[in-house]
Structure formats: structure tokens, C-alpha cells
Design a protein around this motif. Structure first.
Motif, PDB file in Angstrom:
ATOM      1  N   ASP A  17      50.289  13.803  14.773  1.00  0.00           N
ATOM      2  CA  ASP A  17      51.028  13.332  13.598  1.00  0.00           C
ATOM      3  C   ASP A  17      50.175  12.589  12.584  1.00  0.00           C
ATOM      4  N   GLY A  18      48.859  12.500  12.825  1.00  0.00           N
ATOM      5  CA  GLY A  18      47.974  11.821  11.880  1.00  0.00           C
ATOM      6  C   GLY A  18      48.075  10.317  11.900  1.00  0.00           C
ATOM      7  N   GLY A  19      48.798   9.775  12.886  1.00  0.00           N
ATOM      8  CA  GLY A  19      48.954   8.332  12.973  1.00  0.00           C
ATOM      9  C   GLY A  19      47.691   7.637  13.433  1.00  0.00           C
ATOM     10  N   ALA A  20      47.539   6.369  13.041  1.00  0.00           N
ATOM     11  CA  ALA A  20      46.357   5.592  13.413  1.00  0.00           C
ATOM     12  C   ALA A  20      46.267   5.428  14.916  1.00  0.00           C
ATOM     13  N   PHE A  21      45.070   5.649  15.463  1.00  0.00           N
ATOM     14  CA  PHE A  21      44.856   5.507  16.895  1.00  0.00           C
ATOM     15  C   PHE A  21      43.752   4.504  17.199  1.00  0.00           C
ATOM     16  N   GLY A  22      42.646   4.585  16.460  1.00  0.00           N
ATOM     17  CA  GLY A  22      41.528   3.698  16.741  1.00  0.00           C
ATOM     18  C   GLY A  22      40.592   3.600  15.562  1.00  0.00           C
ATOM     19  N   GLN A  23      39.618   2.694  15.697  1.00  0.00           N
ATOM     20  CA  GLN A  23      38.568   2.509  14.709  1.00  0.00           C
ATOM     21  C   GLN A  23      37.230   2.462  15.440  1.00  0.00           C
ATOM     22  N   GLU A  24      36.258   3.174  14.893  1.00  0.00           N
ATOM     23  CA  GLU A  24      34.903   3.100  15.439  1.00  0.00           C
ATOM     24  C   GLU A  24      34.080   2.183  14.545  1.00  0.00           C
ATOM     25  N   ILE A  25      33.427   1.189  15.145  1.00  0.00           N
ATOM     26  CA  ILE A  25      32.602   0.272  14.367  1.00  0.00           C
ATOM     27  C   ILE A  25      31.168   0.764  14.386  1.00  0.00           C
ATOM     28  N   LEU A  26      30.547   0.791  13.224  1.00  0.00           N
ATOM     29  CA  LEU A  26      29.243   1.419  13.045  1.00  0.00           C
ATOM     30  C   LEU A  26      28.264   0.430  12.414  1.00  0.00           C
ATOM     31  N   LEU A  27      27.123   0.281  13.031  1.00  0.00           N
ATOM     32  CA  LEU A  27      26.095  -0.606  12.493  1.00  0.00           C
ATOM     33  C   LEU A  27      25.501  -0.025  11.210  1.00  0.00           C
ATOM     34  N   ARG A  28      25.295  -0.886  10.219  1.00  0.00           N
ATOM     35  CA  ARG A  28      24.616  -0.489   8.996  1.00  0.00           C
ATOM     36  C   ARG A  28      23.350  -1.318   8.767  1.00  0.00           C
ATOM     37  N   LYS A  29      23.411  -2.591   9.129  1.00  0.00           N
ATOM     38  CA  LYS A  29      22.251  -3.474   8.958  1.00  0.00           C
ATOM     39  C   LYS A  29      22.452  -4.699   9.842  1.00  0.00           C
TER      40      LYS A  29
END
Length: 227
Positions: A17-29
């Protein structure tokens, strides 16, 4: 978060259904060291593991990067996962009663070409804190199904390049459907990476994949600095 340290967040959504499930945190600096430098010198992930994890959980504690029900996915290299800094972080979390709420630890599948009892022990330690485990980039040339059996992940993230290539040819989708079903039979939920456009999105939905991630669903967005 200091101006010389930055992270981004990228959504993972339900394929149903396209609903929010999770977030991936990504290093940038981190401490003015760019992501490119980290990737050229992967030993830095292990060297700064305690500090990186401390910063990630400080950001998460603000409750500004995900909802209460969303999972937070955190990437680890194997050396970082097994590092003294990671162990020190877990010990510190235990002594300070830090809650590791809805956390999924990702390890790239290519780094698991050997079975290491220390990896299994560290996974058990994370699980004692309530963390879940994911194999990342599964389905590349050297994929090892034995690792799936041995490590019993809660989630398997299918490699984005493989998803793209298979979705270009309808004949190739049958093996991918079988791979998805196999992973699910092992008790793992399947996440398709590299969903870059609506055509790929529609095809992976038809494959009974559980969750999707890619630019079509949301690009990485920098977490605003508090300074």
C-alpha cells in the motif's frame, strides 16, 4: 548534530500500500571526514564505530527522523560490527538503559563469504537488546544461501542492480519470483532495493515482495543540523 557531521535518511515503504515502514540512516560526513574517504578506507567505520553509533542514536532520540512505528535501518561493515567500539557502545547502552527501539542492523551479504562464530555471537548480543538483523545487497554474483540459513535474518534486501536487470526482461522475472518466495519461506521479509521508477515498482509489487526502497519512493534527504 555538528556542522562537520551529517547523515541522510531514506525511506522504505510497503509494497502493498506504499505506507511508511522504515528509514535507513546513511552517513554523509563525520568529523569533517567525507563519505568518499570512509569508503576508500573502510577501516574508519570500525575505528569510529562507537562515535558513529552514539551520534546516530542521539539523532534518533530527537524523534524527528521516524515515527514511533517505523524501523530504523543501520548499515555495518563486518569489521565495524565486530569492533571493540561497537561492543563498547552496547555495554554503554546496557549500563545507561539506552533503549534500542525498532532497530535493524544491516550487513552487506558480500562480506559474509565465510561463517564466523563471532558474527553469530554478536548478532545474539544485539538481539538481546531487541534489535533485528538484515542481510543487505543479497542476490549478487557470489551470494551464499548458507549465510541465510546460518544467520536467520528478519529481512533480506535484494541488490538494486539485480532488481533493475531482472525487471528489464520479463523472462528473467521467474527466477526472481522464486528467490523472493524462497527467502519468505525461511521466515524473512524481502525488501527490493533500487526501485528507481514506476515500471520497476509495478513489477516488484507483482512479485509478492514485502517492501521497496529506491528513488521512486524517496531519495536520501539530509537530516538538518541543529546548529
Amino acid at each position: 548534530m555538528h556542522n562537520n557531521t551529517s547523515f541522510a535518511i531514506m525511506p522504505i515503504v510497503s509494497a502493498i500500500d506504499g505506507g511508511a515502514f522504515g528509514q535507513e540512516i546513511l552517513l554523509r560526513k563525520f568529523n569533517s571526514i567525507s563519505l568518499e574517504v570512509f569508503n576508500r578506507n573502510p577501516e574508519l567505520y570500525a575505528e569510529f564505530s562507537f562515535e558513529l553509533l552514539t551520534e546516530i542514536f542521539k539523532i534518533d532520540a530527537t524523534k524527528n527522523i521516524r515515527t514511533e512505528s517505523e524501523l530504523l535501518f543501520i548499515n555495518f561493515t563486518v569489521k565495524q560490527f565486530l569492533s571493540a567500539g561497537t561492543l563498547d557502545f552496547l555495554i554503554n547502552a546496557h549500563t545507561t538503559n539506552t533503549k534500542l527501539h525498532n532497530i535493524v542492523i544491516e550487513i552487506t551479504e558480500q562480506e559474509l563469504l565465510y561463517t564466523d562464530v563471532h558474527i553469530q555471537e554478536r548478532i545474539l548480543l544485539f538481539k538481546r537488546f531487541g534489535c533485528l538483523f538484515a542481510i543487505d545487497d543479497f542476490g549478487t554474483e557470489h551470494s551464499n544461501f548458507k549465510n541465510v540459513f546460518d544467520l536467520n535474518p528478519s529481512y533480506i534486501k535484494l541488490d538494486g542492480d539485480m532488481i533493475f536487470q531482472y525487471c528489464q526482461n520479463d523472462v528473467c522475472t521467474a527466477p526472481l519470483i522464486k528467490l523472493v518466495a524462497f527467502c519468505q519461506q525461511l521466515g524473512a521479509k524481502v525488501i527490493a532495493e533500487g526501485v528507481e521508477n514506476i515500471d520497476i515498482y509495478k513489477k516488484v509489487k507483482d512479485m509478492n515482495i514485502d517492501y521497496v526502497q529506491g528513488y521512486y519512493l524517496g531519495k536520501p534527504e539530509l537530516i538538518p543540523s541543529k546548529e
